[in-house]
Design a protein around this motif. Structure first.
Motif, short mmCIF file in Angstrom:
data_model
loop_
_atom_site.label_atom_id
_atom_site.label_comp_id
_atom_site.label_asym_id
_atom_site.label_seq_id
_atom_site.Cartn_x
_atom_site.Cartn_y
_atom_site.Cartn_z
N LYS A 10 0.70 -1.28 0.07
CA LYS A 10 -0.06 0.12 0.14
C LYS A 10 0.93 1.24 -0.07
O LYS A 10 0.43 2.36 -0.73
CB LYS A 10 -0.94 -0.06 1.25
N LYS A 11 1.87 1.33 0.72
CA LYS A 11 2.64 2.49 0.93
C LYS A 11 3.49 2.73 -0.59
O LYS A 11 3.96 3.76 -0.95
CB LYS A 11 3.81 2.26 2.02
N PHE A 12 4.06 1.65 -1.45
CA PHE A 12 4.59 1.74 -2.42
C PHE A 12 3.52 2.30 -3.61
O PHE A 12 3.94 3.18 -4.19
CB PHE A 12 5.06 0.13 -3.28
N LEU A 13 2.30 1.66 -3.54
CA LEU A 13 1.32 2.28 -4.36
C LEU A 13 1.10 3.77 -4.01
O LEU A 13 0.81 4.83 -5.13
CB LEU A 13 0.04 1.54 -4.24
N ALA A 14 1.04 4.19 -2.57
CA ALA A 14 0.59 5.42 -2.47
C ALA A 14 1.77 6.46 -3.03
O ALA A 14 1.60 7.56 -3.64
CB ALA A 14 0.51 5.65 -0.66
N ILE A 70 1.61 9.67 -5.47
CA ILE A 70 1.95 10.95 -5.44
C ILE A 70 3.07 11.34 -6.48
O ILE A 70 2.97 12.48 -6.80
CB ILE A 70 2.84 11.06 -4.06
N VAL A 71 3.78 10.45 -6.80
CA VAL A 71 5.08 10.85 -7.76
C VAL A 71 4.16 11.00 -9.07
O VAL A 71 4.60 12.19 -9.90
CB VAL A 71 6.04 9.70 -8.11
N PHE A 72 3.21 10.55 -9.61
CA PHE A 72 2.61 10.58 -10.78
C PHE A 72 1.93 11.83 -10.72
O PHE A 72 1.72 12.61 -11.86
CB PHE A 72 1.68 9.30 -11.00
N LEU A 73 1.19 12.24 -9.71
CA LEU A 73 0.50 13.52 -9.60
C LEU A 73 1.23 14.48 -9.57
O LEU A 73 0.97 15.56 -10.06
CB LEU A 73 -0.63 13.36 -8.39
N ALA A 74 2.47 14.59 -8.86
CA ALA A 74 3.33 15.56 -9.10
C ALA A 74 4.00 15.77 -10.58
O ALA A 74 3.97 17.01 -10.95
CB ALA A 74 4.49 15.47 -7.98
N ASN A 75 4.10 14.83 -11.11
CA ASN A 75 4.81 14.85 -12.54
C ASN A 75 3.59 15.40 -13.27
O ASN A 75 3.89 16.50 -14.08
CB ASN A 75 4.96 13.37 -12.95
N LEU A 76 2.30 15.02 -13.19
CA LEU A 76 1.19 15.33 -13.73
C LEU A 76 1.00 17.01 -13.39
O LEU A 76 0.57 17.62 -14.63
CB LEU A 76 -0.07 14.72 -13.63
N GLY A 77 1.28 17.58 -12.27
CA GLY A 77 0.90 18.80 -12.10
C GLY A 77 2.06 19.64 -12.68
O GLY A 77 1.56 21.05 -12.68
N CYS A 78 3.23 19.24 -12.88
CA CYS A 78 4.21 20.26 -13.46
C CYS A 78 4.02 20.23 -15.12
O CYS A 78 5.11 20.60 -15.62
CB CYS A 78 5.56 19.62 -13.09
N LYS A 79 3.01 19.44 -15.76
CA LYS A 79 3.05 19.67 -17.13
C LYS A 79 2.32 20.94 -17.68
O LYS A 79 1.34 21.06 -16.94
CB LYS A 79 2.41 18.27 -17.63
N LYS A 80 2.83 21.41 -18.67
CA LYS A 80 2.24 22.51 -19.33
C LYS A 80 1.19 21.88 -20.16
O LYS A 80 1.44 20.78 -21.11
CB LYS A 80 3.30 23.27 -20.03
N LEU A 81 -0.05 22.55 -20.27
CA LEU A 81 -1.10 22.08 -21.09
C LEU A 81 -1.17 22.73 -22.60
O LEU A 81 -1.89 22.23 -23.37
CB LEU A 81 -2.47 22.34 -20.50
N ASP A 82 -0.30 23.46 -22.93
CA ASP A 82 -0.14 23.99 -24.06
C ASP A 82 1.13 23.67 -24.78
O ASP A 82 2.13 22.63 -24.32
CB ASP A 82 0.04 25.65 -24.19
N ASP A 83 1.18 23.78 -26.25
CA ASP A 83 2.32 23.17 -26.85
C ASP A 83 3.48 23.96 -26.89
O ASP A 83 4.58 23.59 -27.54
CB ASP A 83 1.81 23.10 -28.29
#
Length: 166
Positions: free
Chosen positions: A2-6, A10-23
């Motif tokens: 469970k800790k590994f999945l958590a 978190i790493v996936f969401l942090a990576n997604l949050g730092c992506k620009k939505l424009d080109d």
């Protein structure tokens, strides 16, 4: 498990949050915002740096006021004094007063900015910005007289540097 999945989520969401939505190419969407500043070097009639603590009679931060007037009320502007620095092989030998509030106030409300050193009379600062570049200063007027702008190689690192003579 469970800790590994958590941690993975978190790493996936942090990576997604730092992506620009424009080109457009550029920095990460969560990168800090750079604010352009006006840099003032204060010299006396002999050319001595009056912000350097090693200078007799220098102006410490508590003896400097940077403000604009709203009615009869003084509204303080933020600033900091930076020591001399090197850029590549070039050394910039003066302490500098840096403020991004000067450009912000001048470009949004076109107010007069006042710069007071110690017990001296306040100096009125007016900016003229380059028309097609919103935050590049074309001229700085100090009490109606044009301040000398830095033209050396250091301007590729730090722009909008002006010399204020007392």
């Amino acid at each position: 498990m469970k800790k590994f999945l958590a941690v993975l989520v978190i790493v996936f969401l942090a990576n997604l949050g730092c992506k620009k939505l424009d080109d457009k190419q550029g920095v990460c969407a969560c990168s800090p915002i750079y604010e352009p500043t006006v840099v003032l070097v204060v010299k006396n009639a002999a050319g001595t740096d009056m912000l350097n603590p090693a200078t007799a009679g220098y102006f410490a931060n508590n003896n400097i006021q940077l403000y604009y007037l709203e009615g009869s009320t003084q509204k303080k502007l933020n600033f900091y004094v930076r020591p001399s620095f090197s850029y590549g092989n070039e050394k910039f030998n003066y302490y500098q007063l840096n403020s991004s509030d000067i450009i912000r106030q001048s470009s949004t409300s076109n107010k007069d900015i006042y710069f007071k050193l110690g017990e001296d009379e306040p100096m009125k600062l007016n900016l003229e910005l380059v028309a097609d570049k919103k935050y590049q200063v074309a001229k700085l007027l100090v009490d109606g007289k044009e301040a000398v702008a830095e033209k050396g190689n250091v301007t590729s690192y730090l722009q909008n540097i002006f010399y204020v003579s007392l």
